[in-house]
Design a protein around this motif. Structure first.
Motif, PDB file in Angstrom:
ATOM      1  N   PHE A   1       0.836  -1.192   0.000  1.00  0.00           N
ATOM      2  CA  PHE A   1       0.000   0.000   0.000  1.00  0.00           C
ATOM      3  C   PHE A   1       0.874   1.246   0.000  1.00  0.00           C
ATOM      4  CE2 PHE A   1      -3.118  -3.061   1.615  1.00  0.00           C
ATOM      5  CZ  PHE A   1      -4.246  -2.695   0.882  1.00  0.00           C
ATOM      6  N   ARG A   2       0.401   2.283  -0.665  1.00  0.00           N
ATOM      7  CA  ARG A   2       1.144   3.534  -0.769  1.00  0.00           C
ATOM      8  C   ARG A   2       0.474   4.597   0.102  1.00  0.00           C
ATOM      9  NH1 ARG A   2       4.851   5.660  -4.219  1.00  0.00           N
ATOM     10  NH2 ARG A   2       4.764   3.835  -5.594  1.00  0.00           N
ATOM     11  N   PHE A   3       1.308   5.330   0.870  1.00  0.00           N
ATOM     12  CA  PHE A   3       0.777   6.466   1.612  1.00  0.00           C
ATOM     13  C   PHE A   3       0.304   7.537   0.637  1.00  0.00           C
ATOM     14  CE2 PHE A   3       3.753   4.845   4.933  1.00  0.00           C
ATOM     15  CZ  PHE A   3       2.818   4.639   5.935  1.00  0.00           C
ATOM     16  N   GLN A   4      -0.643   8.325   1.036  1.00  0.00           N
ATOM     17  CA  GLN A   4      -1.140   9.380   0.162  1.00  0.00           C
ATOM     18  C   GLN A   4      -0.118  10.486  -0.061  1.00  0.00           C
ATOM     19  OE1 GLN A   4      -5.027  10.756   1.428  1.00  0.00           O
ATOM     20  NE2 GLN A   4      -6.003   8.783   0.984  1.00  0.00           N
TER      21      GLN A   4
ATOM     22  N   TYR B   1      -3.790   6.030   3.370  1.00  0.00           N
ATOM     23  CA  TYR B   1      -3.289   5.159   2.305  1.00  0.00           C
ATOM     24  C   TYR B   1      -4.113   5.305   1.033  1.00  0.00           C
ATOM     25  CZ  TYR B   1      -0.956   2.759   6.203  1.00  0.00           C
ATOM     26  OH  TYR B   1      -0.200   2.462   7.319  1.00  0.00           O
TER      27      TYR B   1
ATOM     28  N   SER C   1       4.339   2.164   1.938  1.00  0.00           N
ATOM     29  CA  SER C   1       4.340   1.690   3.322  1.00  0.00           C
ATOM     30  C   SER C   1       4.990   0.312   3.371  1.00  0.00           C
ATOM     31  CB  SER C   1       2.903   1.607   3.845  1.00  0.00           C
ATOM     32  OG  SER C   1       2.228   0.496   3.254  1.00  0.00           O
TER      33      SER C   1
END
Length: 378
Positions: free
Chosen positions: A174-177, A364, A182
């Motif tokens: 998952f990618r942080f905004q 996320y 992450s």
């Protein structure tokens, strides 16, 4: 955007699928089993499947595209022997799986095939003895009693969408905004707690009574450095009525190595006149860490739109709590379609799935997967 499709496995897979389609289309009733029957009635059979496709994953900032094996029902081959002696049936199975680049392993950092073949590729190496009065005993590497109890599914789309969400894109992070990746993978945030899986075990299944059956097993993970015992018990039900086909399972399992208890259950019903199905699954993990739990629901529809075979559609939703971390929440929404081509022993499948994750460490991006391909069985 990165396009990491590996040319060699892609070409190999497409050639194999092309051969499968052309040879199967020549058959009036689909491909016949590859088997030989000896004079005493003993049967030896070779079977398996090839299940590959193109996975496109969007983590909110970047897109990966890879040609992968479909881990929802991976590429495999098996050799089986069946014989009958009096009231007893004997069978043995040796089954291997080969996935150089699997849909549950590929990620932003892993898009190269691993051609190694080792002990972990062995799915089953077992023998079994069955008697209608006394039940069935299994010995060797294979499914424990709890394996599959969270995965009962009569929708017709189980080869691409079912309660095990990570099988499609479990390796992706998952990618942080704020644009950074992450350390939480899809496989960390989603689980169906489907018992002990396949292990080296002894297992006993009772005969069924009015559709109900019990089974239990004890075994070890033979690939672990320091294997410890694990055991489970499960109850199953299968019923076929005039208008409805119903199937369900529930299990409890314990792993001594991790001191973990798992509860898992699923039920699926098909209304035969309309082709509409409803599937429900739920499970919980009890361990020293925060105990996670989830619920899963799927609505399916299968109908013979074309002469070549039935067409199945499904929509599903998963909600999990405390699975990757305390106070975390995991949500997934999926749409799936499967077209059967009976004469070719072929299934064409397509999936779109959204992955949504929240915890106290930040905001996320959603991860979205589009996965399409074909399954050929022989």
């Amino acid at each position: 955007m990165r396009d990491n499709a590996a040319k060699s496995p892609a070409i190999t897979g497409l050639i194999l699928l092309g051969i499968a389609f052309s040879s199967g289309s020549a058959m009036a009733d689909g491909l016949k089993p590859i088997e030989y029957t000896f004079g005493d009635g003993t049967v030896i059979r070779l079977s398996g499947q090839i299940n590959m496709g193109v996975l496109r994953y969007d983590d909110g900032q970047e897109v990966d595209t890879n040609f992968v094996d479909n881990d929802n029902s991976g590429t495999r081959a098996r050799l089986q022997l069946f014989t009958v002696r009096g009231d007893w049936k004997f069978e043995s199975t040796f089954e291997v799986e080969y996935q150089p680049l699997a849909s549950n392993d590929v990620s932003q950092f892993n898009h190269r095939p691993n051609w190694d073949f080792g002990q972990r590729n062995i799915r089953k190496a077992e023998i079994a003895f069955a008697n209608e009065r006394f039940g069935k005993i299994w010995l060797g590497q294979g499914s424990t009693a709890s394996d599959g109890t969270a995965e009962v599914d009569k929708s017709g789309t189980g080869i691409i969408a079912y309660s095990s969400i990570p099988d499609t894109s479990g390796g992706y992070f998952f990618r942080f905004q704020d644009d950074g990746l992450s350390d939480i993978q899809v496989g960390d945030a989603f689980s169906n707690f489907d018992g002990l899986g396949r292990k080296f075990r002894i297992r006993y299944d009772t005969p069924t009574f009015n559709g109900f059956g019990l089974r239990t097993s004890y075994g070890v993970d033979w690939l672990a450095d320091d294997p410890e015992g694990m055991y489970d018990v499960a109850a199953t039900y299968t019923g076929d009525f005039d208008a409805v086909a119903l199937e369900g399972a529930v299990s409890w399992s314990h792993n001594e190595a991790s001191d973990t208890d798992l509860l898992a259950a699923s039920v699926s019903g098909l209304h035969k006149p309309t082709g509409i199905s409803l599937t429900l699954a739920a499970g919980q993990e009890d361990t020293d860490a925060p105990s996670g739990y989830y619920g899963y629901a799927k609505l399916g529809y299968e109908r013979d739109f074309f002469d070549i075979g039935s067409t199945a559609f499904s929509i599903d939703y998963y909600l999990g709590k405390d699975i990757a971390a305390a106070d975390s929440e995991s949500r997934s929404f999926g749409l799936a379609a499967v077209q059967n081509i009976d004469k070719a022993n072929l299934k064409l499948w397509l999936l779109w799935r959204d992955h949504d994750y929240d915890d106290s460490n930040g905001e996320y991006e959603d991860g979205q997967a589009v996965f399409g391909g074909a399954l050929f069985r022989f």
